[in-house]
Design a protein around this motif. Structure first.
Motif: not given
Ligand SMILES: Nc1ncnc2c1ncn2[C@@H]1O[C@H](COP(=O)(O)OP(=O)(O)O)[C@@H](O)[C@H]1O
Ligand SMILES: [Mg+2]
Lengths: 248, 311
Positions: B48, A78-80, A86, B101, B148-149, A82-83, B81, B83-89, B53
């Motif tokens: 990264r 789900t790409r959560t 960081v 966050a 969030m960042a 990496e967040r 941060v 990231p390039e491909v990142a999603n919230p829940y 990371i």
């Protein structure tokens, strides 16, 4: 240290919200151990009271190790993840949060059959302190075991669940759930003593006043030993594999 | 320069593949530092490593004086941060994502709540704060990721292609927030493959190609290195003979584009006054005059084309 604990709790709350408080997970957590148990034990016409320690141990084992395997691959997909990485959180703190949620889940869902056994069937709970200590330590051990299954840096939860079930299902047959190890042949006892789940069933049987061959204190020591060893392995390997989870 | 990001000889291999090739640069507080390069250039890999990371194969990165291998936690408290491909829940609402966050940074509860309210307003998500992120558009998700960042008021912000594929409104909102943050002293490491975005937004731009830095400078200075390609664009009311324009001493070359002429030159000022003279002598009127600087795109193409090399 305090900050790390609060971060772990934040992770645990997130896990509970997202992975545990869902109808299917809860229903599965209750029904699956119950059905398995009925299929294998009730079918043989054993008296209900004799089934109680096995039922509690099985519910505890399945619920506390159910979700930790899936969290890492799921959050990779789900790409959560990496967040999370960081943020100021270390790999041990992150895993600690996942484990904490699993322990709570396991404890709650093993207290349900316990309440059923004591309140309704009237099973004699002679040593509640051993029961509580055994449940807590076992939940911790199995949650960490679950996290160990998620070491391969894949983003496919179902392949991890397959690995997890390949290990978990055989364990319930060698760990004195259906047949107390006190009644096993000696070579079977030897195999049983290799499984952490055996010490869970033994301490729970002792708490209900049944005959055991491993003393409750020794059970606690062995469970603690498994917990420490599994923790060190899972932390070391997750730390090494984490960069491989950073995809595309 | 008081560097908030310092990169020394930073290198990363994936197996045998050299993704980031011994790069060095520094970023100052309050600076928007563009990290510009085509796909696969090594931008994400660099970010990264800078955010602690991904361990570098060689070299080091310091953020706010923390070594990102030895002491990443010290820096992570103060960086934001996306990231390039990142999603919230997606199972959580916008509000819950923000609170989550903030709790990772151990912010005190009252401060966290007021900060979350403020950010939801700023990123135009307040009305939808209690909706699960599952129902958010791509632009809303990205705005939420940015909020969030920023929840812990970071001193350095890392954004990896934050506006890629977004709607115009979200893109503009993100640009204006980034500019405000830089004005208030936040350093911004802004990764993009969009040249116009880098040109318009960034104080300095590093151009990365195949893991190597081809150039680092202000957008205008980068363009000035190719001053030979400046041009004056002029349109006349009546017909005009290109030969008389070619006759202007300062003009190197003339191109006709529709009703306009592009007069390539090193000194646009001289060309403009010569054009005015010609219009007067030929009794025609000038409809429009523009000077065309070399675009950052030209700089980029020249620097990144095979054999173009670093100038
Ligand atoms: N996890 C990885 N494993 C192997 N190669 C990778 C990995 N991540 C990136 N690469 C390669 O490294 C190079 C740089 O990638 P990346 O940093 O993602 O570039 P950019 O963000 O500029 O598009 C590319 O050639 C890419 O294929
Ligand atoms: Mg990238």
């Amino acid at each position: 240290m305090m900050a790390a604990a609060r971060r772990a709790w934040t992770i645990a709350k997130k896990d509970i919200r997202i992975y545990y408080l869902r109808g299917p997970v809860i229903i599965f957590g209750v029904l699956f151990p119950a059905f398995l148990f009925m299929a294998f034990a009730w079918g043989r016409g054993l008296p209900a009271r004799d089934l109680v320690p096995g039922l509690i141990a099985m519910a505890l084992f399945f619920t506390s190790s159910a979700t930790t395997p899936a969290v890492m691959p799921f959050e990779t997909r789900t790409r959560t993840l990496e967040r999370l990485l960081v943020a100021p959180i270390t790999v041990p703190t992150l895993i600690c949060g996942d484990v904490l949620a699993a322990v709570l889940f396991g404890v709650v869902f093993s207290l349900l059959p316990t309440a059923f056994a004591v309140g309704i069937i009237g099973a004699p709970l002679n040593h509640p302190a051993f029961l509580i200590a055994g449940i807590l330590l076992s939940a911790l051990c199995f949650a960490i075991l679950g996290s160990l299954f998620s070491l391969p840096p894949t983003d496919n939860p179902s392949s991890i669940m397959t690995i997890s079930n390949l290990v978990r299902l055989p364990l319930i047959f060698i760990s004195g759930i259906f047949v107390p190890i006190a009644h096993m042949a000696s070579w079977m006892q030897f195999v049983a003593l290799l499984s952490p789940l055996t010490y869970t069933t033994e301490i729970i049987r002792a708490a209900f006043g049944e005959r055991v061959i491993v003393s409750p204190w020794l059970c606690l020591v062995v469970l603690a030993g498994f917990t420490v060893v599994l923790w060190v392995i899972t932390i070391t390997a997750h730390r090494r594999n984490m960069p491989k989870r950073l995809v595309g | 320069m008081n560097a908030v990001i310092r990169v020394e000889d930073l290198t990363r291999y994936y197996g045998d593949h050299l993704a980031v090739d011994h790069i060095d640069f520094e970023v100052a507080g309050g600076e928007i530092f563009g990290f510009l390069g085509p796909n696969g250039a090594g931008k994400t890999t660099t970010q990264r490593m800078l955010t602690g990371i991904l361990p570098p194969s060689a070299g080091s990165a310091y953020v706010l004086e923390h070594n990102m291998v030895r002491d990443p936690l010290g820096a992570k408290e103060h960086i934001g941060v996306v990231p390039e491909v990142a999603n919230p829940y997606i199972e959580l609402s916008g509000w819950q994502n923000l609170i989550f966050a903030g709790e990772l940074y151990v912010l005190p509860r009252p401060e966290l709540r007021s900060r979350a309210e403020q950010l939801l307003e700023q990123f135009d998500l307040w009305e939808r704060r209690d909706t699960r992120a599952r129902a958010y558009s791509k632009g809303m998700k990205q705005r939420l990721m940015l909020a969030m960042a920023l929840i812990h008021r970071p001193q350095v912000l890392f954004l990896d292609e934050p506006t890629g594929g977004l709607d115009v409104a979200s893109r503009r909102l993100i640009h204006s927030r980034v500019q405000e943050l830089a004005r208030s002293g936040t350093a911004v490491f802004y990764t993009t493959h969009n040249i116009e975005e880098a040109n318009m937004l960034c104080d300095r731009v590093a151009i990365i190609q195949d893991g190597q830095l081809a150039a680092i400078n202000t957008p205008e200075a980068l363009k000035a290195t190719f001053s030979g390609s400046q041009a004056v664009e002029v349109a006349f009311e009546g017909p005009m003979d290109p030969a008389s324009l070619e006759a202007i001493a300062a003009v190197n070359r003339v191109e006709k584009h529709g009703d306009k002429f592009h007069l390539y030159t090193d000194s646009p000022g001289q060309v403009v006054s010569a054009v005015v003279d010609i219009a007067r002598s030929e009794a025609t009127r000038i409809v429009s005059v523009n000077t065309l600087g070399p675009s950052l795109e030209e700089v980029f193409v020249r620097l990144t084309e095979p054999g173009g090399g670093s100038q």
